[in-house]
Design a protein around this motif. Sequence first.
Motif, mmCIF file in Angstrom:
data_model
loop_
_atom_site.group_PDB
_atom_site.id
_atom_site.type_symbol
_atom_site.label_atom_id
_atom_site.label_comp_id
_atom_site.label_asym_id
_atom_site.label_seq_id
_atom_site.Cartn_x
_atom_site.Cartn_y
_atom_site.Cartn_z
ATOM 1 N N GLN A 214 0.831 -1.212 0.000
ATOM 2 C CA GLN A 214 0.000 0.000 0.000
ATOM 3 C C GLN A 214 0.859 1.253 0.000
ATOM 4 O OE1 GLN A 214 -2.606 -0.379 3.421
ATOM 5 N NE2 GLN A 214 -4.378 -0.378 2.055
ATOM 6 N N ALA A 215 1.919 1.246 0.797
ATOM 7 C CA ALA A 215 2.811 2.408 0.870
ATOM 8 C C ALA A 215 3.502 2.645 -0.472
ATOM 9 C CB ALA A 215 3.841 2.212 1.976
ATOM 10 N N LYS A 216 3.943 1.568 -1.119
ATOM 11 C CA LYS A 216 4.583 1.716 -2.428
ATOM 12 C C LYS A 216 3.582 2.233 -3.453
ATOM 13 C CE LYS A 216 8.386 -1.521 -2.176
ATOM 14 N NZ LYS A 216 9.045 -2.661 -2.823
ATOM 15 N N ARG A 217 2.364 1.726 -3.408
ATOM 16 C CA ARG A 217 1.344 2.172 -4.359
ATOM 17 C C ARG A 217 1.041 3.659 -4.141
ATOM 18 N NH1 ARG A 217 -0.536 1.943 -9.289
ATOM 19 N NH2 ARG A 217 -2.708 2.499 -9.379
ATOM 20 N N ALA A 218 0.986 4.103 -2.893
ATOM 21 C CA ALA A 218 0.742 5.515 -2.601
ATOM 22 C C ALA A 218 1.881 6.380 -3.137
ATOM 23 C CB ALA A 218 0.568 5.719 -1.102
ATOM 24 N N THR A 219 3.106 5.904 -2.993
ATOM 25 C CA THR A 219 4.256 6.637 -3.522
ATOM 26 C C THR A 219 4.190 6.695 -5.039
ATOM 27 O OG1 THR A 219 5.589 5.931 -1.647
ATOM 28 C CG2 THR A 219 6.772 6.745 -3.569
ATOM 29 N N TYR A 220 3.795 5.586 -5.668
ATOM 30 C CA TYR A 220 3.647 5.557 -7.125
ATOM 31 C C TYR A 220 2.604 6.583 -7.565
ATOM 32 C CZ TYR A 220 2.271 4.033 -11.773
ATOM 33 O OH TYR A 220 1.969 4.007 -13.104
ATOM 34 N N ARG A 221 1.441 6.586 -6.912
ATOM 35 C CA ARG A 221 0.377 7.531 -7.274
ATOM 36 C C ARG A 221 0.830 8.972 -7.107
ATOM 37 N NH1 ARG A 221 -2.977 4.298 -4.244
ATOM 38 N NH2 ARG A 221 -2.966 5.869 -2.631
ATOM 39 N N THR A 222 1.527 9.261 -6.024
ATOM 40 C CA THR A 222 2.015 10.620 -5.785
ATOM 41 C C THR A 222 2.991 11.040 -6.874
ATOM 42 O OG1 THR A 222 1.757 10.360 -3.404
ATOM 43 C CG2 THR A 222 3.229 12.107 -4.151
ATOM 44 N N THR A 223 3.942 10.165 -7.186
ATOM 45 C CA THR A 223 4.921 10.471 -8.234
ATOM 46 C C THR A 223 4.233 10.664 -9.576
ATOM 47 O OG1 THR A 223 6.574 9.153 -7.062
ATOM 48 C CG2 THR A 223 7.021 9.655 -9.378
ATOM 49 N N TYR A 224 3.329 9.764 -9.910
ATOM 50 C CA TYR A 224 2.609 9.844 -11.181
ATOM 51 C C TYR A 224 1.814 11.147 -11.273
ATOM 52 C CZ TYR A 224 -0.276 8.478 -15.138
ATOM 53 O OH TYR A 224 -0.898 8.436 -16.361
ATOM 54 N N ASN A 225 1.094 11.489 -10.215
ATOM 55 C CA ASN A 225 0.278 12.708 -10.233
ATOM 56 C C ASN A 225 1.131 13.967 -10.327
ATOM 57 O OD1 ASN A 225 -2.106 11.268 -10.104
ATOM 58 N ND2 ASN A 225 -2.224 11.371 -7.880
ATOM 59 N N GLU A 226 2.251 13.986 -9.614
ATOM 60 C CA GLU A 226 3.115 15.165 -9.674
ATOM 61 C C GLU A 226 3.709 15.341 -11.073
ATOM 62 O OE1 GLU A 226 5.980 14.951 -6.547
ATOM 63 O OE2 GLU A 226 4.473 15.275 -4.987
ATOM 64 N N LEU A 227 4.124 14.259 -11.690
ATOM 65 C CA LEU A 227 4.664 14.361 -13.048
ATOM 66 C C LEU A 227 3.564 14.714 -14.046
ATOM 67 C CD1 LEU A 227 7.137 11.336 -13.106
ATOM 68 C CD2 LEU A 227 7.716 13.773 -13.070
ATOM 69 N N SER A 228 2.366 14.209 -13.827
ATOM 70 C CA SER A 228 1.252 14.510 -14.732
ATOM 71 C C SER A 228 0.859 15.979 -14.675
ATOM 72 C CB SER A 228 0.044 13.653 -14.377
ATOM 73 O OG SER A 228 0.310 12.304 -14.647
ATOM 74 N N ASN A 229 1.095 16.612 -13.547
ATOM 75 C CA ASN A 229 0.736 18.026 -13.396
ATOM 76 C C ASN A 229 1.728 18.966 -14.079
ATOM 77 O OD1 ASN A 229 -1.623 17.558 -11.978
ATOM 78 N ND2 ASN A 229 -0.572 17.544 -10.003
ATOM 79 N N LEU A 230 2.874 18.442 -14.501
ATOM 80 C CA LEU A 230 3.841 19.278 -15.206
ATOM 81 C C LEU A 230 3.361 19.550 -16.628
ATOM 82 C CD1 LEU A 230 7.196 17.557 -14.163
ATOM 83 C CD2 LEU A 230 6.249 19.687 -13.256
ATOM 84 N N THR A 231 3.784 20.686 -17.159
ATOM 85 C CA THR A 231 3.446 21.005 -18.551
ATOM 86 C C THR A 231 4.342 20.196 -19.479
ATOM 87 O OG1 THR A 231 5.041 22.812 -18.712
ATOM 88 C CG2 THR A 231 2.832 23.366 -17.879
ATOM 89 N N ASP A 232 3.942 20.131 -20.736
ATOM 90 C CA ASP A 232 4.756 19.406 -21.716
ATOM 91 C C ASP A 232 6.146 20.024 -21.837
ATOM 92 O OD1 ASP A 232 2.783 17.551 -22.264
ATOM 93 O OD2 ASP A 232 1.968 18.691 -23.951
#
Length: 71
Positions: free
Chosen positions: A29-47
């Motif tokens: 669960q902790a790894k999945r939460a870290t994955y989601r956080t990383t994914y969301n932060e990178l997704s929020n960046l502009t192209d």
Amino acid sequence: MATAVNTTYLGTGIVDRIRGLFTEFKAAQAKRATYRTTYNELSNLTDRDLADLGFSRYDIADIAHEHVYGK
């Protein structure tokens, strides 16, 4: 003819097994939460920001996975 049998108690009763499964579940669960956080932060960046970092939007899932789980 005599046969000797060695048995060793490893302390792997049902309670120990359940405790181990619970610990593994919490770690996953902790790894999945870290994955989601990383994914969301990178997704929020502009192209443009992503290009400055040297990767495209299509690389986000792979980068997040490698960050959390390794290669």
